[in-house]
Write an enzyme that holds these catalytic residues in place. Structure first.
Site, PDB file in Angstrom:
ATOM      1  CB  THR A 179      41.373  24.469  32.272  1.00 25.98           C
ATOM      2  OG1 THR A 179      41.217  24.066  30.899  1.00 25.98           O
ATOM      3  CG2 THR A 179      40.428  25.598  32.601  1.00 25.98           C
ATOM      4  CG  HIS A 199      35.745  31.885  27.277  1.00 28.62           C
ATOM      5  ND1 HIS A 199      36.194  30.969  28.186  1.00 28.62           N
ATOM      6  CD2 HIS A 199      34.396  31.908  27.394  1.00 28.62           C
ATOM      7  CE1 HIS A 199      35.158  30.437  28.817  1.00 28.62           C
ATOM      8  NE2 HIS A 199      34.051  30.991  28.355  1.00 28.62           N
ATOM      9  CE  LYS A 218      41.718  19.905  31.922  1.00 24.01           C
ATOM     10  NZ  LYS A 218      41.596  19.891  30.442  1.00 24.01           N
ATOM     11  CE  LYS A 253      45.769  27.156  23.274  1.00 30.40           C
ATOM     12  NZ  LYS A 253      45.528  27.072  24.718  1.00 30.40           N
ATOM     13  CE  LYS A 259      49.456  24.536  26.527  1.00 31.45           C
ATOM     14  NZ  LYS A 259      48.491  25.105  27.468  1.00 31.45           N
ATOM     15  NE  ARG A 260      42.299  22.808  18.287  1.00 31.14           N
ATOM     16  CZ  ARG A 260      41.135  22.952  17.677  1.00 31.14           C
ATOM     17  NH1 ARG A 260      40.002  22.565  18.254  1.00 31.14           N
ATOM     18  NH2 ARG A 260      41.078  23.468  16.457  1.00 31.14           N
TER      19      ARG A 260
HETATM   20  C1  LIG Z   1      41.924  20.824  29.456  1.00 29.43           C
HETATM   21  C2  LIG Z   1      41.834  20.558  28.014  1.00 29.43           C
HETATM   22  C3  LIG Z   1      42.091  21.574  27.097  1.00 29.43           C
HETATM   23  C4  LIG Z   1      42.518  22.965  27.510  1.00 29.43           C
HETATM   24  O1  LIG Z   1      43.926  22.988  27.599  1.00 29.43           O
HETATM   25  P1  LIG Z   1      44.715  24.386  27.744  1.00 29.43           P
HETATM   26  O2  LIG Z   1      46.115  23.937  28.028  1.00 29.43           O
HETATM   27  O3  LIG Z   1      44.116  25.087  28.911  1.00 29.43           O
HETATM   28  O4  LIG Z   1      44.574  25.100  26.475  1.00 29.43           O
HETATM   29  C5  LIG Z   1      42.007  21.283  25.740  1.00 29.43           C
HETATM   30  N1  LIG Z   1      41.688  20.051  25.311  1.00 29.43           N
HETATM   31  C6  LIG Z   1      41.448  19.036  26.168  1.00 29.43           C
HETATM   32  C7  LIG Z   1      41.125  17.695  25.626  1.00 29.43           C
HETATM   33  C8  LIG Z   1      41.499  19.258  27.542  1.00 29.43           C
HETATM   34  O5  LIG Z   1      41.242  18.247  28.378  1.00 29.43           O
END
Ligand SMILES: *Cc1c(COP(=O)(O)O)cnc(C)c1O
Length: 791
Positions: A630, A334, A634, A528, A522-523
């Site tokens: 991911t 990952h 979304k 990032k 995101k985190r």
């Molecule tokens: C989808 C999701 C992530 C992943 O987000 P990235 O932008 O791909 O890092 C992290 N936390 C939550 C709550 C999510 O739904």
């Protein structure tokens, strides 16, 4: 079909049995609990039938230290196809479905993308009738709850089980004992149903809770040694007490090692037990009936653990055991961040898992012999061997001890093959595959954006798209249909208004639904680059101050992110953005043009409100650093163009939806590779207009970090280099001007409302590839070799 009368009676009965209450006496959470339990009653027979149906064929097992499930109620109603029925029944009972949905605590048993991926995969496996079981840990406390106090992140424990969990069944009869050198603990399984969409199949997520073998020491208690009497109990329970809130590094070392071995050993023992019930001791068949996927390196200790069971407990030879093991496991990588590649000091293993350590040593010893026979030099051997300098390299063990290793997006897999894992690729070229990540369209569209889902169903005439997401491609025929485009804009507007209301309620900030909702969720991590976003906002603020007539479409910048509690610099970035928010939001000359909101406690249930309301998806990681992402998918599925770099799955998103329907900027991987040795951020700092001004706010007293030194530390990391990083390790200053230009393109494009709606529609229409159904179908066919079995 769905028996409404029976369902109603079931709710009332459960309220009586579990709470001793009649409907009109019950609290909201009691109603939530009763409705959920009534669903459990409704599905229980199908669940058993599914287990039976899978019993005799090959099955796959998804081992993951994290499952970021979020809420279950709404999703389960959607997947069962009874959401509207139940809404009406509850209405008749004077229960507001939205209210009880909102009561549910998120099951936050994961940190971010990796854990959410596991959850999306579970949904897809059940929906596609695939015999797949998830195995993990039932943490008493999931990812911490986040608040801001004076702009600083403050963490609180997540006691998600305080009202009980209606969605799991404790299966004490199937408990197993897990042994460590210093103690043994009982692993008690809790099973949660994974309800497929549009099928009767119901799969299982089995999470293990750690309990003592003996509840308390009777004699000690009798002697009034109360603390001593429960010491063993507490030590055992510690193992499944908390999820480590860390994305990248391994903290709380020994306990974390115990967690890993705990759930892996329990899961393997569970598989072996049911295997023996069917095939007795015919272990050469084991890999014909079991495919085990290792979600990152956290469960990789499964490889030596299966060797131990086969050799020590079942009496197989090393060679036979190794053949079975390699043919059973596959491993998903990952990350390419060097600091995140898991390794363990052998001392911990020797102390806690001495026999496992012996086996790892033997795997390493034989591996080295093989490599020598192949003519490898010592230097090359040291690059791939499993134990090096007293450190156990978990990724090396995973690749050598499994039949397949996969990356999670095309670009990511290429980087693995050509750079990070090049030596392994040369050694085992046939073991490498790509499996681009995906998301479940059930939660991330059908559930969270019912308005858009209805419109799609209406336009396509059927709702098959929910399980065949590439059907969305047919929406392209409405690209020039003004009625459709306008309706798309109206839906977006409605979701923005709903989010604005939610943010007003929970953050106490008023935002304008007519502004562009520009969202980064995101985190919090340096790679990032939330800080790049922050610098741009600040630059825009100063430009607006200088030039009040500057014509921009009003913009609301929304952030959501948790920082690992020990990640000082990430916490500094949160504080910095909150300081910018304070400056901007309180400036009456500016706050009708731009606003900044950092929402608290970003999690799955908050995400479900944010994605549908977004106009712009911020995906701005340094090229080559984000394995897939991911969140980007979304947004796309909810009709949001990406403002992003050529990184991770952004590359594939843009290839599907068209570069002209997204906003791509910044250095690409090849350029980063080329400049990284000689990169001098100071050149950009001095030369790029406005850049020095915003970077200097970190040290010139513009903002207050409460004398923590956080801001200066960030400043130093950019210009001097700090700890082991080079200056501006993530190339923020390199990309700043490109990013600003991309924002100008967004502003311009947004003004053409129909043109914008077309971009949104092109993103939706081409999101089909990013269904986790597609990803899982590839895993099933190309790695697991399993077939669907519909009940
Ligand atoms: C989808 C999701 C992530 C992943 O987000 P990235 O932008 O791909 O890092 C992290 N936390 C939550 C709550 C999510 O739904």
């Amino acid at each position: 079909m769905f028996d409404r009368k029976k369902f109603k009676e079931s709710i009332e009965r459960i309220l009586k049995i579990d709470f001793g209450k009649l409907l009109d006496q019950a609290k909201d959470y009691e109603k939530y609990y009763a409705v959920s339990k009534a669903i459990m009653e409704f599905i229980v027979d199908d669940w058993s039938m599914t287990e039976k149906a899978y019993e005799n064929g090959k099955q796959a097992y998804y081992l993951s230290a994290e499952f970021l499930m979020g809420r279950a109620l709404g999703n389960n109603l959607i997947n069962l196809g009874v959401y509207e029925d139940v809404k009406e029944i509850l209405n008749e009972m004077k229960i507001d479905i939205n209210r009880i949905e909102e009561i549910e605590e998120d099951a936050g048993l994961g940190n971010g993308g990796l854990g959410r991926l596991a959850a999306c995969f579970m949904d897809s496996c059940a929906t596609m009738n695939l015999p797949v079981t998830g195995y993990g840990i039932r943490y008493s406390h999931g990812i911490f709850k986040q608040k801001f106090v004076n702009g600083f992140q403050v963490e609180e424990g997540d006691n998600w089980l305080k009202y009980g969990d209606p969605w799991s069944l404790r299966r004490y009869d199937e408990a197993v004992v897990v042994e460590f050198a210093d103690c043994s603990v009982r692993a008690v399984p809790y099973d949660t149903p994974i309800i497929g969409y549009g099928t009767k199949n119901i799969n299982k997520l089995r999470l293990w809770k750690a309990e003592p073998i003996k509840d308390f020491d009777f004699d000690l208690f009798n002697d009034q040694e109360y603390d001593e009497a429960v010491k063993e109990k507490n030590r055992a329970e510690d193992i499944s007490r908390v999820l480590y809130p860390n994305d990248s590094k391994n903290e709380g070392k020994i306990l974390r090692l115990k967690q890993q071995y705990f759930f892996v050993s329990a899961s393997l023992k569970d598989m072996i037990r049911s295997f023996k019930e069917k095939f007795e001791n015919d272990f050469e068949k084991f890999h014909e009936y079991h495919a085990i996927q290792l979600n990152d390196t956290h469960p990789v200790v499964a490889i030596p653990e299966l060797m131990r069971i086969l050799i020590d407990e079942e009496g197989l030879s090393w060679e036979k055991a190794w053949n079975i093991t390699v043919n059973t496991f596959s491993y998903t990588n990952h990350t390419i961040l060097a600091e995140a590649l898991e390794q363990w000091w052998s001392g911990f293993y020797k102390e806690i898992l001495p026999r496992i350590y012996e086996i790892i040593e033997e795997i390493d010893r034989r591996f080295v012999i093989e490599l020598k026979e192949k003519g490898y030099t010592d230097e090359k051997i040291n690059r791939v061997r499993i134990i090096d300098d007293e450190m156990i390299k978990m990724a090396h063990l995973a690749i050598h001890g499994s039949h397949t290793t996969n990356g999670v997006a095309k670009l990511h897999t290429e980087i693995l093959i050509n750079q990070e894992l090049k030596d392994f690729y040369e050694l085992y070229p046939n073991r490498f595959q790509n499996k681009t990540n995906g998301i479940t369209p059930r939660r991330w569209l059908k559930l969270c954006n019912k308005e858009l889902s209805s419109m799609i169903t209406e336009l396509l005439g059927i709702d098959e798209w929910v399980t065949k997401l590439t059907m969305l491609k047919e929406l392209e025929k409405y690209l020039d249909d003004e009625v459709v485009l306008k309706r798309l804009l109206e839906i977006k507007q409605k979701k923005k208004e709903a989010l604005a209301e939610y943010i007003q309620k929970y953050e106490g900030i008023a935002i304008n639904p007519d502004s562009i909702f520009d969202i980064q969720i995101k985190r919090l991590h340096e790679y990032k680059r939330q800080l790049l976003n922050a610098f741009h906002i600040l630059d825009l603020y100063y430009r607006l101050k200088e030039n009040p007539k500057m014509d921009i479409v009003p913009r609301t910048f929304i952030f959501g992110a948790k920082a690992a509690p020990g990640y000082f610099r990430a916490k500094g970035i949160i504080k910095f953005i909150n300081e910018i928010a304070k400056l901007v939001n309180n400036d009456s000359e500016i706050n009708h043009k731009i606003k900044v909101v950092f929402v608290q406690n970003y999690r799955v249930s908050y995400a479900e409100k944010l994605f549908p309301a977004a106009d712009i998806s911020e995906q701005i990681s340094t090229a080559g650093k984000e394995a897939s992402g991911t969140g980007n998918m979304k947004f796309m599925l909810n009709g949001t163009p990406t403002l992003g770099t050529f990184d991770g799955a952004n590359v594939e998103i843009v290839a599907e939806a068209g570069e002209e329907n997204n906003f791509i900027f910044g250095a690409r991987v090849e350029e980063i590779e080329k400049i990284k040795e000689t990169y001098d951020p100071k050149e950009y700092y001095e030369k790029v207009s406005g850049l020095k001004r915003v970077v200097d706010t970190l040290i010139d007293g513009t903002f207050d970090d409460g004398r923590t030194g956080m801001f200066e530390e960030i400043y130093n990391s950019l210009l001097m280099g700090a700890s082991w990083h080079r200056p501006d390790n993530y190339f923020l200053l390199r990309d700043f001007d490109d990013y600003r230009e991309a924002h100008k393109r967004v502003d311009k494009a947004y003004r053409d409302r129909l043109g914008w709606a077309k971009k949104a529609l092109m993103n939706i229409a081409n999101a089909g590839k990013f269904s986790s159904d597609r990803t899982i179908e590839e895993y099933a066919k190309e790695i697991w070799n399993i077939a669907p079995k519909r009940i």
